[in-house]
Design an enzyme around this catalytic site. Structure first.
Site: not given
Length: 275
Positions: A142, A155
């Site tokens: 990501s 995350y």
């Protein structure tokens, strides 16, 4: 020429878009997921487009599931050409709201699950003497893993670990003739918010807001990843703004870059920085 592709988390979101893109390129696609109904719809969509696909259930946090998947594919294919490690989940919240269980949950799926899959399927990826195609692994990280923002520590950390793991595997598995790429998409309109875990009020609204801001959709993101992986790129940053942010982080002095990000993300929460 037909080739064999395994996509984890291929029943929805980016995984679905990647499965469709590889099928369009002539691949026979195995969709691995924990949602059989959604996976069946993707298989049907691929077959309706004259492609080839099938579903094998697998929870990447369970070694016995991964072993069963490996056994099924070894009997069906003998050789794997592309492993797409896409399955992942999202978390959000400030440090005080993210409990250890949330950290363990996201790490177990986003990182350890990917490690488990890579260890299990690397032997099937080792090139055969008559194989004209370079086998590859495409890890989905990501933008959060390279240019993190506040309120998503667990995350961000899981995806940064994916980037580091991917770079290590790029170096290590090259000796065995296996190419490794890592994709770093920014937020885009997908179903990531459905897997979101957060104990902080309002964090889910912040994530949903960021997911809807993108000017490209899942199919476009999947095509960029597909093209980059086929060109044997290592890091594939899918969004124009993401590439600009990564470039700034590399070129600017660290303090200047961090001050800039603190200004841009001040509304994300209470700024307790003494500066």
């Amino acid at each position: 020429m037909s080739f064999n592709v395994l996509v984890t988390g291929g029943a929805s979101g980016l995984g679905k878009a990647l499965a469709l893109r590889y099928a369009k390129a002539g691949a026979q696609v195995c969709i691995s997921d924990i949602n059989p109904d959604a996976a069946a719809e993707v298989v049907k969509q691929i077959e309706n487009s004259q492609g080839q696909a099938f579903f094998v259930p697998c929870d990447i946090t369970q070694q016995q599931d991964v072993d069963k998947l490996q056994q099924v594919l070894s009997e069906k294919w003998q050789h794997l050409d592309v492993l797409v490690n896409n399955a992942g989940v999202a978390t959000a919240g400030s440090l005080e709201f993210e409990d250890i269980e949330q950290w363990q949950w996201v790490m177990n799926i986003n990182l350890i699950g990917m490690v488990r899959m890579t260890k299990s399927f690397a032997p099937m990826l080792r090139p055969e003497s008559d194989n004209a195609r370079t086998p590859s692994i495409v890890n989905i990280a990501s933008q959060a893993g390279i240019t993190p923002i506040p309120m998503m520590a667990s995350y961000n950390a899981s995806k940064a670990a994916v980037v580091s793991f991917s770079e290590t595997m790029h170096l290590e598995l090259a000796r065995e003739g296996i190419h490794v790429s890592v994709a770093c998409p920014s937020f885009f309109n997908t179903n990531l918010d459905k897997s979101l875990r957060s104990n902080q009020p309002g964090a889910d609204k912040l994530v949903k807001k960021m997911l809807t801001r993108s000017d490209i959709d899942a199919d476009q993101v999947a095509d960029i990843i597909f093209q980059g992986a086929e060109k044997r790129q290592f890091m594939i940053i899918t969004h124009k703004q993401g590439r600009a942010a990564h470039r700034l982080k590399r070129l600017l002095p660290t303090k200047r870059y961090l001050n800039m990000i603190k200004q841009k993300t001040r509304s994300f929460g209470v700024n307790r920085d003494p500066e």
